[in-house]
Design an enzyme around this catalytic site. Structure first.
Site: not given
Ligand code: 13P
Length: 325
Positions: A170, A212
């Site tokens: 991510e 992600k």
């Molecule tokens: P949000 O969808 O609130 O951005 O959070 C996703 C997430 O896992 C952030 O690390």
């Protein structure tokens, strides 16, 4: 790992990020005037996870170390979800620290990761998540920061796959800032190119990995609001230039957009890219939880109405994930 990937990316399904660190959930509860203790965290997550019908929309749920041992009756959260056909996973980074004494913040936790994963192996967990944060400004991100941050993300993927966990990498491009959509596209493309070069050099199996990341948007302080079609074009342009076709899936974070913005933008992205080489889905925290958390407000008597609000949002996001909102 293949079975986990299939479940996480199944048609109409996505991922609930319920992996707020204790500090982050403190902040969210404080904003609603809800007392923040380990037990209120548990009761809140129990409300979400026992919502009837979530298995129709969720392939996976991401937890944090604090909640992964918490229980619904006799079952831990991961055991409870596994029983419903939903795959439990865990956020394994240990948050942020200043990068070489600068304002850029790098993700830490690699040294202890292998050991921690050996422990998580005993708990039904099948996938892992590591979040790197990239702030856009006139001078950030720097090349040295990107190089080190993406190196750690790739190491995380390597250690996860070695331990038989599906990694979700991510890189979150923050919404804060006054940048344009064009600059966000440029930076997101650059970040993802660096990341995939690192993953390639470590021979990571991209068919057992999920990306992600953020949608490409103008900065929150820019005063500009982009329409869903513009967001979809910009996002798919950035991904098309940087994400190899072998990657199993791209799951978007909501990143501080309102629930409706995140849902509508996801719908447009999916509609515009029916022939995408990767599955496109969601891994929202705030956009899925915001309305339900506020309805619940820390009170057990609001549990049913909060669950109704939660399942309605899930249904909408699931429709958006199919491009059929
Ligand atoms: P949000 O969808 O609130 O951005 O959070 C996703 C997430 O896992 C952030 O690390």
């Amino acid at each position: 790992m293949e079975e986990t990937v299939q479940k996480l990316l199944a048609e109409g399904h996505g991922i609930l990020a319920a992996d707020e660190s204790s500090k982050t959930i403190d902040k969210r509860f404080a904003a609603l005037g809800v007392e923040s203790t380990s037990e209120t965290h548990r009761r809140y997550r129990e409300m979400l996870l026992t919502t009837p019908g979530i298995g129709n929309y969720l392939g996976g749920v991401i937890f944090f170390d604090e909640t992964v041992r918490q229980k619904i009756g006799e079952k831990t959260f991961p055991e409870y979800l596994t029983g419903q056909g939903i795959v439990p996973g865990i956020k394994v980074d240990e948050g942020l620290e200043p990068f070489n004494g600068t304002e850029e913040k790098i993700t830490k936790g690699i040294e202890s990761l292998d050991n921690r994963l050996k422990g998580y192996k005993e708990m039904d967990l099948k996938f892992t998540k590591w979040r790197a944060v990239i702030q856009i400004s006139d001078i950030f991100p720097t090349d040295a920061f990107l190089d080190e941050n993406m190196e750690r993300l790739a190491e995380f993927a390597e250690i996860s796959q070695k331990n038989d966990f599906v990694p979700i990498v991510e890189p979150e491009i923050l919404l804060t800032g006054n940048h344009t959509t064009t600059r966000c596209d440029e930076i997101e493309t650059k970040v993802l190119r660096v990341l995939f070069a690192k993953l390639k050099s470590k021979n990571i199996d991209l068919t057992n990995l999920l990306l992600k990341t953020s949608m490409v948007l103008p900065g929150k302080d820019s005063g500009v609001k982009a329409e869903p079609l513009e967001v979809a074009h910009a996002t798919l342009r950035a991904l098309g230039k940087s994400v190899p076709p072998e990657v199993a899936g791209v799951v978007f974070l909501s990143g501080g957009q309102t629930p409706d913005e995140a849902t509508n933008n996801l719908n447009e992205i999916v509609k515009l890219k029916e022939d995408a080489p990767w599955k496109i889905s969601f891994s929202f925290a705030r956009a899925l939880q915001e309305e339900a958390m506020s309805e619940w407000g820390g009170k057990d008597e609001n549990k049913l109405s909060a669950q109704e609000v939660f399942i309605k949002r899930l249904e909408k996001v699931s429709n958006a994930r199919n491009g059929k909102l």
